[in-house]
Scaffold this active site. Structure first.
Site: not given
Length: 477
Positions: A189, A255, A289, A375
């Site tokens: 996906k 991750e 990331c 983040e």
């Protein structure tokens, strides 16, 4: 009948007419979703993309299971896996400019970075694992003189991959490469914000003659699946982990998001440190990331570094991602734009009305502040002063190469770079630590022998960044 994306590109970097269907890819066929719905956009509409539903997931998993049980997995030799993957890599190379253009259009990153980093590394990844596909071996042990035992590596079965929005084609290659090489079938996906390159890759997968059901791609929001791999936010990772535990205890690889420290000691070349720091945070419009979004500077050079870093940041061009001299394009969506929302040294404001943000630096921050702890996934950097090694390690966890090497293992991070950033290699594992991920995607050899890998970094894309020493430390989690 699925919609067709058709566009005539007349950019400085790519001129061609592109057209392909944007349906769900199930059993090697492009089809509409079961509910005949499409993904909504919260920005400028590029094209219509079919939306997959739970019914479509069942169809895709069924096709993947059938392929695994009949034509793929242990029913096809590793040599066949290798040949098909090599064909796919060759087709990606042939269509590299188109893939990069779709990444720039869909994601907002610059064409040059998409072509020279994302697409190039994706091709390298598929080539690397194509080489592994026919080298998966077992082990024989002699227990006594009249008894032998053997162990063999077997594919898991159907694996499900959920991709992040920031590196659509590269993340797809990272998921396809090891899964296909080991004989697994795939239900994948892409992010609903950046599905175009994944869909275009499906056309190349068909052209490479992969068997029906081996790769299935469902666009949308959000059976017997044996493994789930996700690249995304920590919040999404927790939901996947919970769902996997409540179902059949699926094997998972996560991750996830990061808030990485970028540590600058007082014995550095300040100009080079500023160049690397700017590259670390503002590359790929900071939707990365592993971006070093917390920059710790030793107090003796703090002010001089901040001045140099601010000047470097001010020089970065924000604008059209297809312009050759653009460094930062627009954010991938309005949601990401709003998420990037102390003292502001530079930036913080919207540029125009198309999702552009001026690169931003905060100083005089407190460790408890949200911009230090969470983040942002946007072009925002905090600069933090520290006194000595003990002080910075304490802050990072809540050049003299020996000094850096001694510091790196004490940081609670999955990967540590020294004198460079974002230096990724197909034969080196990459991943997060603690809340930034579970398990470390990467080659079999690298995962079997974790530790510090020291290499000489010679290949840089930035003319103003000197080749220095790379330390890539991969932790096995």
């Amino acid at each position: 009948m699925p919609s067709t994306f058709a566009h005539k590109f007349k950019t400085p970097t790519f001129k061609a007419k592109v057209a392909f269907r944007t349906g769900l890819f199930i059993n090697s066929q492009f089809v509409d979703g079961s509910d005949n719905t499409t993904i909504d956009s919260n920005g400028k509409v590029i094209t219509s993309v079919s939306e997959g539903t739970a019914k479509d997931v069942d169809l895709a998993v069924k096709a993947a299971n059938e392929a695994f049980d009949t034509t793929w997995g242990l029913h096809a030799p590793g040599t066949q896996h290798s040949i098909l993957m090599s064909k796919l890599a060759a087709l990606m190379e042939k269509n590299a400019d188109e893939l990069a253009t779709l990444e720039a259009l869909d994601n907002g990153k610059t064409f040059n970075w998409a072509r020279n980093a994302d697409v190039a590394d994706s091709i390298d990844c598929i080539c690397y694992y194509a080489g592994w596909a026919n080298k998966v071996t077992g082990q024989v042990q002699e227990i006594t003189e009249d008894k032998l035992t053997y162990a063999r590596h077997e594919p898991i079965g159907v694996v499900c991959h959920a991709l992040t929005l920031c590196f659509a084609v590269l993340m797809m290659a990272w998921k396809l490469g090891p899964a296909l090489a080991c004989g697994n079938t795939i239900v994948l996906k892409p992010s609903e914000f950046t599905p175009l390159t994944a869909i275009r890759m499906c056309h190349l997968i068909n052209e490479a003659s992969f068997l029906p059901g081996v790769v299935n791609v469902l666009s949308g929001y959000g059976n017997t699946v044996k493994k789930v791999a996700c690249t995304g936010s920590t919040l999404v990772g927790r939901k996947i982990m919970e769902a996997a535990a409540k179902s059949n205890l699926k094997n998972i690889t996560l991750e996830l998001g990061g808030k990485s420290p970028n540590i600058i000691f007082d014995d550095v070349d300040i100009e080079q440190a500023a160049n690397w720091a700017a590259f670390s945070i503002f590359w790929n419009h900071s939707q990365t990331c592993c971006t070093g979004s917390r920059i710790f500077v030793q107090e003796g050079i703090h002010d001089e570094f901040l001045k140099c870093f601010t000047e470097k940041t001010r020089s970065l061009k924000v604008g059209d991602p297809f312009a050759p001299d653009t460094f930062q394009g627009p954010q991938v969506s309005e949601i990401q734009f709003n998420a990037a929302g102390a003292k502001v040294e530079i930036g913080g404001e919207r540029l125009g009305s198309e999702g552009f943000i001026r690169p931003t630096i905060f100083t005089n921050v407190d460790p408890s502040m949200k911009i230090v702890q969470e983040e942002i996934f946007g072009p925002v950097r905090v600069v933090i002063k520290f006194k000595d090694e003990e002080d910075v390690i304490k802050q990072a966890n809540d050049t003299n190469l020996n000094r850096a090497i001694n510091t790196a293992p004490r940081l609670k991070v999955g990967t540590a770079w020294i004198n460079c950033v974002n230096s990724l290699h197909s034969n080196v594992p990459f991943g997060g630590f603690e809340q930034s991920g579970i398990a470390m995607p990467g080659p079999v050899l690298a995962q079997a022998i974790p530790g510090s890998l020291l290499d000489d970094e010679k290949d840089q894309d930035e003319d103003d960044i000197a080749p220095l020493t790379l330390l890539s430390m991969a932790r096995k989690t």
